[in-house]
Design an enzyme around this catalytic site. Structure first.
Site, PDB file in Angstrom:
ATOM      1  NE  ARG A  15      -1.081   2.456   2.985  1.00 41.55           N
ATOM      2  CZ  ARG A  15      -0.834   2.802   4.244  1.00 41.55           C
ATOM      3  NH1 ARG A  15      -1.619   2.399   5.203  1.00 41.55           N
ATOM      4  NH2 ARG A  15       0.235   3.531   4.553  1.00 41.55           N
ATOM      5  CD  GLU A 102      -4.829   8.153   8.198  1.00 41.44           C
ATOM      6  OE1 GLU A 102      -3.601   8.265   8.310  1.00 41.44           O
ATOM      7  OE2 GLU A 102      -5.510   7.298   8.811  1.00 41.44           O
ATOM      8  NE  ARG A 106      -3.466   5.939   3.434  1.00 40.61           N
ATOM      9  CZ  ARG A 106      -3.701   5.539   4.677  1.00 40.61           C
ATOM     10  NH1 ARG A 106      -4.213   4.334   4.894  1.00 40.61           N
ATOM     11  NH2 ARG A 106      -3.427   6.321   5.697  1.00 40.61           N
ATOM     12  CB  CYS A 148      -0.877   8.737   9.811  1.00 41.39           C
ATOM     13  SG  CYS A 148      -0.273   7.883  11.288  1.00 41.39           S
ATOM     14  CB  THR A 150       3.255   5.903  11.410  1.00 45.89           C
ATOM     15  OG1 THR A 150       1.906   5.833  10.917  1.00 45.89           O
ATOM     16  CG2 THR A 150       3.253   6.170  12.902  1.00 45.89           C
ATOM     17  NE  ARG A 157       1.612   0.971   7.417  1.00 47.28           N
ATOM     18  CZ  ARG A 157       2.097   1.645   8.436  1.00 47.28           C
ATOM     19  NH1 ARG A 157       3.054   1.115   9.170  1.00 47.28           N
ATOM     20  NH2 ARG A 157       1.649   2.846   8.740  1.00 47.28           N
ATOM     21  NE  ARG A 189      -2.381  -2.023  11.903  1.00 43.77           N
ATOM     22  CZ  ARG A 189      -1.276  -1.567  11.352  1.00 43.77           C
ATOM     23  NH1 ARG A 189      -0.658  -2.300  10.431  1.00 43.77           N
ATOM     24  NH2 ARG A 189      -0.772  -0.397  11.690  1.00 43.77           N
ATOM     25  CD  GLU A 194      -3.993   1.512  13.189  1.00 46.40           C
ATOM     26  OE1 GLU A 194      -3.648   2.131  14.203  1.00 46.40           O
ATOM     27  OE2 GLU A 194      -3.735   1.876  12.026  1.00 46.40           O
TER      28      GLU A 194
END
Length: 342
Positions: A15, A102, A106, A148, A150, A157, A189, A194
């Site tokens: 991702r 978000e 994505r 985010c 992170t 990801r 997860r 998540e």
């Protein structure tokens, strides 16, 4: 036994998080016209190059939206912003691009087995095509700017879905999480990402931080972690087969097989639990199913909105449970017959 047929590695997901320069992040995007403009910018460039279909979240039915979510093509978060969001999904449903989740974008690629590098190459090509016509928000020091922190840096990801029944049953999960996953900067997860729970001994591992690491480093590290966990799982399966609880484990697997091939009514929750034990029985050699990954495909296809899609109408809960029981019984019986002939 190879990774392809020991049932441990279910799938790989790559991702990428991206945002468009000059537009507020989705959490501050309150102008519906501006949100649609972002969707148009992304879709116009991509649709000219690939067989993607555009789905506006506020224009599709609840059934269709939930079908896409069940198949991991969109996230629950995308559905929370239906007035502002959309998704582009390619023909074989291996790649989807969520718009105004978000982050503005994505992008994800999901493939079977442990194929992190290959999945990244596929998605990187799509990302490059989008980037030719759209300028991403990027900083020379921080890398790609994301909602985010992170996700700062590469915005990558890398995830692997693993089937870990022996690790779970033998009480080794916490040890694996602490000694391998957390210590290597990764996280674990449930099936839907998540905040979700593990279902059917299935867990998703992924990198936790993207800043300060190259894409190649992240992929290599997650690949190595997945292989280490697989080795532990296979060792724990030997303990299950030869340990003091071997009869109880075999009994659990065979009972699940008996129920799943003879029940008249079967809920999706029951299917997840029973199918996991049947798959474990196949992995341990108790049930002659050679293609254990077919069980994963079966469970997915028997989810509520997948069944509605197959039927072409909204089935009642009772209709779904009866249909699921009959189809699953027939399917598992065929898999066993095929395995017995080999």
């Amino acid at each position: 036994m190879s990774i392809a047929n020991d049932g441990t590695i279910i799938s790989t997901r790559i991702r990428l998080a991206r945002n468009l320069e000059g537009y507020p992040f989705p959490s501050h995007l309150k102008d519906e016209k501006q949100a649609k403009e972002i969707i148009r910018l992304v879709s116009s460039g991509l649709n000219r190059l690939d067989d993607f279909v555009l789905y506006y979240m506020d224009a599709i039915s609840d059934d269709k939206a939930n079908f896409l979510k069940e198949n991991h093509l969109i996230s629950p978060a995308l559905l929370e912003r239906r007035r502002y969001s959309a998704a582009l999904i390619n023909g074989d449903q291996s790649i989807s691009v969520m718009i105004n989740e978000e982050d503005h974008l994505r992008e994800q690629c999901i493939v079977k087995g442990l194929r992190l590098a290959g999945a990244y190459r596929q998605l990187s090509e799509i990302d490059s095509k989008i980037g030719r016509s759209i300028k991403f928000a990027y900083d020379e020091q921080l890398g790609y700017l994301t909602a985010c922190p992170t996700n700062l840096g590469t915005g990558l990801r890398a995830s692997v879905m693993l089937f870990l029944p022996a690790v779970t049953i033998n009480g080794k999960l916490r040890e694996v999480v602490c000694s391998i996953i957390v210590n290597h900067g990764h996280t674990v997860r449930g099936v839907y990402g998540e905040g979700s729970e593990a279902e059917g001994y299935t867990y998703q591992i992924s990198n936790e931080v993207t800043l300060g690491h190259s894409e190649e480093e992240i992929i290599s590290q997650v690949d190595a972690t997945a292989r280490k966990i697989r080795a532990i799982e296979l060792a724990e399966r030997e303990r299950l087969k030869n340990g003091p609880s071997r009869l109880a484990v075999k009994d659990k697997c065979m009972r699940a097989y008996g129920i799943i091939t003879n029940c008249v009514v079967l809920s999706s929750g029951e299917l997840a639990s029973l199918a996991a034990d049947v798959k474990l029985g196949a992995c341990l050699g108790y049930i002659p199913i050679a293609n254990v990954s077919a069980i994963d495909d079966l469970v997915m296809s028997m989810q509520p909105y997948n069944l509605n899609s197959a039927a072409g109408r909204e089935l009642s809960p009772d209709e779904r449970d009866v249909y699921r029981a009959k189809h699953v019984s027939d399917y598992i019986t065929r898999l066993v017959a095929q395995g017995a002939r080999r």
